[in-house]
Design a protein around this motif. Sequence first.
Motif, short mmCIF file in Angstrom:
data_model
loop_
_atom_site.label_atom_id
_atom_site.label_comp_id
_atom_site.label_asym_id
_atom_site.label_seq_id
_atom_site.Cartn_x
_atom_site.Cartn_y
_atom_site.Cartn_z
N UNK A 85 0.72 -1.26 0.09
CA UNK A 85 -0.03 0.00 0.09
C UNK A 85 0.98 1.16 0.07
N UNK A 86 0.58 2.50 -0.82
CA UNK A 86 1.32 3.42 -1.01
C UNK A 86 0.49 4.72 0.08
N UNK A 87 1.14 5.60 0.23
CA UNK A 87 0.70 6.61 1.23
C UNK A 87 -0.39 7.18 0.66
N UNK A 88 -1.49 7.68 1.33
CA UNK A 88 -2.60 8.35 0.49
C UNK A 88 -2.31 9.74 0.44
N UNK A 89 -2.67 10.50 -0.87
CA UNK A 89 -2.07 11.75 -1.04
C UNK A 89 -2.57 12.69 0.22
N UNK A 90 -1.94 13.36 0.47
CA UNK A 90 -2.02 14.62 1.67
C UNK A 90 -1.97 13.84 2.88
N UNK A 91 -1.71 12.60 3.03
CA UNK A 91 -1.36 12.16 4.38
C UNK A 91 0.10 12.08 4.74
N UNK A 92 0.57 12.89 5.65
CA UNK A 92 1.92 13.07 5.95
C UNK A 92 2.16 12.04 7.05
N UNK A 93 3.29 11.49 7.04
CA UNK A 93 3.97 10.54 7.87
C UNK A 93 4.01 11.16 9.48
N UNK A 94 4.49 10.18 10.39
CA UNK A 94 4.41 10.47 11.84
C UNK A 94 5.45 11.48 12.01
N UNK A 95 5.01 12.75 12.74
CA UNK A 95 5.98 13.54 12.79
C UNK A 95 6.86 13.50 14.06
N UNK A 96 7.78 14.35 14.17
CA UNK A 96 8.77 14.29 15.43
C UNK A 96 8.49 15.24 16.33
N UNK A 97 7.59 15.16 17.56
CA UNK A 97 7.30 16.13 18.27
C UNK A 97 8.49 16.74 19.05
N UNK A 98 8.62 17.93 19.25
CA UNK A 98 9.66 18.50 19.68
C UNK A 98 9.48 20.12 20.06
N UNK A 99 10.32 20.67 20.80
CA UNK A 99 10.17 22.13 21.19
C UNK A 99 11.38 22.78 20.11
N UNK A 100 10.92 23.60 19.25
CA UNK A 100 11.98 24.01 18.31
C UNK A 100 12.59 25.24 18.78
N UNK A 101 13.55 25.53 18.40
CA UNK A 101 14.30 26.75 18.72
C UNK A 101 14.17 27.76 17.64
N UNK A 102 13.24 28.91 17.88
CA UNK A 102 12.89 29.87 16.93
C UNK A 102 14.35 30.80 16.53
N UNK A 103 14.33 30.95 15.27
CA UNK A 103 15.41 31.87 14.75
C UNK A 103 15.04 33.40 14.54
N UNK A 104 13.81 33.59 14.22
CA UNK A 104 13.50 34.97 13.92
C UNK A 104 11.85 35.07 14.34
N UNK A 105 11.42 36.27 14.49
CA UNK A 105 10.03 36.59 14.53
C UNK A 105 9.72 37.90 13.85
N UNK A 106 8.64 37.72 12.83
CA UNK A 106 8.41 38.85 12.05
C UNK A 106 6.94 39.27 12.70
N UNK A 107 6.80 40.46 12.91
CA UNK A 107 5.62 41.41 13.52
C UNK A 107 4.68 41.95 12.52
N UNK A 108 3.41 41.72 12.74
CA UNK A 108 2.42 42.48 11.83
C UNK A 108 1.67 43.38 12.53
N UNK A 109 1.55 44.53 11.80
CA UNK A 109 0.85 45.75 12.39
C UNK A 109 -0.51 46.11 11.69
N UNK A 110 -1.33 46.69 12.24
CA UNK A 110 -2.34 47.32 11.42
C UNK A 110 -2.56 48.47 11.90
N UNK A 111 -2.00 49.46 11.12
CA UNK A 111 -2.03 50.97 11.70
C UNK A 111 -0.75 50.82 12.68
N UNK A 112 -1.24 51.42 13.86
CA UNK A 112 0.04 51.45 14.95
C UNK A 112 -0.50 50.22 15.90
N UNK A 113 -1.27 49.31 15.62
CA UNK A 113 -1.39 48.49 16.63
C UNK A 113 -0.91 47.06 16.15
#
Length: 204
Positions: A85-113
């Motif tokens: 049997x082949x994997x069904x389209x759109x079905x992802x394999x089991x992932x590796x749960x973890x706590x990632x180390x963020x490398x960057x954050x981009x902030x979004x503003x609406x006006x000045x908020x």
Amino acid sequence: MFAFLLGLSWLVLTPVCIWLLFGRGHKGVRRATGALTLAALQAITMTVGFAQEPARVPAQTVAVRDPRAEARPTPSPSVVAAATPSPEPGHSPACDPRVPDPQAVRLSFRGRVLHGLTVFWPASPAQCDTATVAVHQAGRRLRIWVQEGAEARQHEGAHNVPVRVEQGMASLSLRLSSVTRNHRRYVAINGHTGDKIPLRSRTS
């Protein structure tokens, strides 16, 4: 070769023996010779037949015992591949749960908020397609917790959001509802480690 000679003897001697047995004027020794010759041919034929019979039995036994070997052909690699049997389209394999180390954050503003942010981190080979994220504001500090995999709402206001992967980087976007105060310069902090996370340029 012996069987051929035996058959030839039958072919030649049988008419002679019959002539000796039933020919006119043949008595005594001639009839006895014909009878003994036929008896000898018969005895030799039976002996040869019994001697050859054991040699035929093993071949017949193998044929009887081994019919399944021919009835079960070995499947070709293409058949094995088709049966897997082949994997069904759109079905992802089991992932590796973890706590990632963020490398960057981009902030979004609406006006000045400030109304949203996007967190970036290196994707893993078994990257999860969802993550749980929580953001707490204390003044201009934005403390961010990110946990990949199954939803884990261990922080107040945590949300389970989809993860995108582009050019080896995973990212998630979160719309903020509670962070409304505007500050000239925000500081993003990894909630798990307390380390600062670099900010990307603001978007409007």
